[in-house]
Scaffold this active site. Structure first.
Site, PDB file in Angstrom:
ATOM      1  N   VAL A  14      -0.236 -33.175 -33.962  1.00 49.16           N
ATOM      2  CA  VAL A  14      -1.470 -32.678 -34.596  1.00 49.16           C
ATOM      3  C   VAL A  14      -1.650 -33.309 -35.982  1.00 49.16           C
ATOM      4  CG1 VAL A  14      -2.751 -30.622 -35.314  1.00 49.16           C
ATOM      5  CG2 VAL A  14      -1.279 -30.523 -33.300  1.00 49.16           C
ATOM      6  N   ALA A  33     -19.239 -32.220 -46.053  1.00 50.73           N
ATOM      7  CA  ALA A  33     -18.545 -31.362 -47.025  1.00 50.73           C
ATOM      8  C   ALA A  33     -19.179 -31.425 -48.408  1.00 50.73           C
ATOM      9  CB  ALA A  33     -17.079 -31.771 -47.119  1.00 50.73           C
ATOM     10  N   ARG A  45       9.310 -36.115 -41.437  1.00 50.90           N
ATOM     11  CA  ARG A  45      10.647 -36.696 -41.239  1.00 50.90           C
ATOM     12  C   ARG A  45      10.536 -38.108 -40.667  1.00 50.90           C
ATOM     13  NH1 ARG A  45      13.404 -31.659 -38.425  1.00 50.90           N
ATOM     14  NH2 ARG A  45      11.343 -31.748 -37.577  1.00 50.90           N
ATOM     15  N   GLU A 127      -8.126 -21.873 -37.645  1.00 48.15           N
ATOM     16  CA  GLU A 127      -8.878 -22.087 -36.391  1.00 48.15           C
ATOM     17  C   GLU A 127      -8.068 -22.835 -35.338  1.00 48.15           C
ATOM     18  OE1 GLU A 127     -11.323 -21.470 -33.890  1.00 48.15           O
ATOM     19  OE2 GLU A 127     -12.625 -21.330 -35.652  1.00 48.15           O
ATOM     20  N   GLY A 185       2.440 -34.095 -25.314  1.00 48.69           N
ATOM     21  CA  GLY A 185       2.334 -33.408 -26.612  1.00 48.69           C
ATOM     22  C   GLY A 185       1.621 -32.071 -26.526  1.00 48.69           C
ATOM     23  N   ASP A 199       3.533 -18.097 -26.645  1.00 48.97           N
ATOM     24  CA  ASP A 199       2.470 -18.812 -27.359  1.00 48.97           C
ATOM     25  C   ASP A 199       1.118 -18.115 -27.133  1.00 48.97           C
ATOM     26  OD1 ASP A 199       1.393 -21.408 -28.665  1.00 48.97           O
ATOM     27  OD2 ASP A 199       0.283 -21.305 -26.787  1.00 48.97           O
ATOM     28  N   LYS A 203      -1.472 -16.115 -29.856  1.00 44.85           N
ATOM     29  CA  LYS A 203      -2.915 -16.377 -29.990  1.00 44.85           C
ATOM     30  C   LYS A 203      -3.736 -15.113 -29.716  1.00 44.85           C
ATOM     31  CE  LYS A 203      -2.198 -21.201 -28.651  1.00 44.85           C
ATOM     32  NZ  LYS A 203      -2.068 -22.100 -27.503  1.00 44.85           N
TER      33      LYS A 203
END
Ligand code: HSE
Length: 435
Positions: A14, A33, A45, A127, A185, A199, A203
């Protein structure tokens, strides 16, 4: 105007997507923006060479980024509880706004984090933590703000949905599909979070708080994963006109709030029953608007980055707004959260799919239906399969009408104690999702 400086923690799936989207769409984002948004610092890392890191000062110390006075917004994409919690609290303490995709962190420590943010007058946006690229938090918190939310039901784990879809469509093996989800991923660092429903429970905890204005209560969320779902159950469900999906369901009842994550049969004619692969969908029932459905990619690098960057833009736009007048973290004003209880699972009401192995002799069905009748459980549909060659037990599959869970538990205990029933009864909850 001076650019807004972002400090990124984590350059994995991400984080990499976020850096790439912010770089690729920089002009368009600045137009939206009102200011240029620039990642100036990042802690990671390892750095994937496919990630655009030009102009970013890289280091391996996330606390150094959080404590850097130049940085305006911290984007936390490390995941997990620790050190994410310390990093986010430190960023808040330093007066920085925070954007995170970390649903585990928000579900477990959100109450503490929001309180700290409230005191400091900074924003914490999350979000990307729920349903990847789908702007479901914005929809619930702002777009549906006029409504009393009655219930919502969502496919909110992409990995789990991908596994169930591949099992159904291609007859693929559970472990093999999970390995593919990891390679793409989609899966969590600990994939048991995906397959055991944790998970999705993170949520759902967040969605329920925003829908009903209650504190985050992850520990009260009933959590069951997909690891026990067999191809047999998927096939029988199809024969009866249903699909099995891993669903998060939260509903406000007179007695309290249902908060539960488990495999669920859904009528195949419902749009949400046809949400396949890594896609997510959330069906929300509001008293004024009726049902609305939100659909999109629930995991993956750029779909999740889409939500992260949208939050960064949102924060950038509202940085000058009076902190007392920002959209509250959990949609309701912090002093107006309610103490409506979360119902124990024994008190929820739903319909059920039952599968049992029964001796193939007269009177067996009568014994089973008598137990169901004693608990006030009405049968909606039934299939009986002859014993397979060389076996002496027949499969009985039943759909029941809605009943309180404690009565179903009692009935299942009774059925399992019958001599004519072999092994455990498989129970999968069933939701019509029509009211
Ligand atoms: N592991 C998660 C999923 C990632 O599969 O949905 C997105 O939160």
């Amino acid at each position: 105007m001076k650019p807004i400086k972002v400090g990124l923690l984590g350059l994995g799936t991400v984080g990499g997507g976020t850096a790439n989207v912010l770089a690729r769409n920089a002009d368009e984002i600045a137009r939206r923006a009102g200011r240029e948004i620039r990642i100036t610092h990042a802690a990671a890392r390892e750095v994937n060479p496919a990630v655009n890191t030009s102009g970013i000062e890289l280091c391996d110390d996330a606390f150094a980024v959080v404590n850097n006075p130049e940085v305006d917004i911290i984007v936390e994409l490390i995941g997990g509880y620790d050190p994410a919690r310390q990093l986010v609290l430190q960023a808040i303490e330093n007066g920085k706004h925070v954007v995170t995709a970390n649903k585990a962190l928000i579900a477990m420590h959100g109450n503490e984090i929001f309180e700290a943010a409230q005191k400091k007058g900074v924003m914490v946006a999350f979000e990307a933590g729920v349903a990847g690229g789908i702007p479901i938090i914005k929809a619930l918190r702002e777009g549906l703000a006029a409504n009393q939310i009655e219930w919502l039901a969502g496919i909110i784990n992409g990995t789990g949905n991908f596994i169930l879809t591949e099992m159904r469509d291609k007859g693929r093996d559970f472990a093999d599909v999970l390995a593919e989800a990891q390679a793409l991923g989609y899966a969590e660092a600990d994939p048991t979070f995906d397959v055991e429903g944790i998970d999705a429970a993170h949520k759902l905890t967040i969605l329920a708080s925003i829908a009903f204005g209650v504190p985050l209560q992850f520990e009260k969320t009933y959590t069951e994963g997909i690891s026990k779902i067999t191809r047999e159950d998927v096939n029988y469900a199809e024969q009866l006109g249903y699909r099995i999906k891993h669903l998060g369901v939260t509903r406000k009842t007179d007695k309290g709030i249902e908060l539960r994550v488990h495999p669920t049969l859904i009528p195949e004619r419902r749009l949400i029953a046809n949400v396949d692969g890594v896609m997510n969908a959330v069906l929300v029932q509001g008293d004024a608007v009726g049902p609305t459905l939100y659909y999109g990619a629930g995991a993956g690098s750029e779909p999740t980055a889409s939500a992260v960057v949208a939050d960064v833009i949102d924060v950038a736009r509202t940085m000058t707004v009076d902190p007392e007048n920002r959209v509250p973290h959990l949609a309701f004003q912090p002093n107006a959260l309610s103490d409506t209880p979360v119902l124990p699972m024994e008190q929820i009401v739903t319909a059920y799919y039952l599968r049992m192995q029964a001796a193939d002799r007269p009177g067996v069905l009568a014994e089973v239906t008598q137990i169901l009748g004693e608990q006030g459980i009405s049968i909606e549909a039934m299939i009986q399969k002859e014993p397979k060659e060389g076996e002496s037990v027949a499969s009985i599959i039943m759909l029941t009408q809605r009943i309180v869970e404690s009565q179903m538990n009692e009935a299942i205990r009774g059925i399992e104690s019958l001599d004519v029933i072999a092994g455990d009864v498989t129970r999968i909850r069933l939701e019509h999702l029509d009211r």
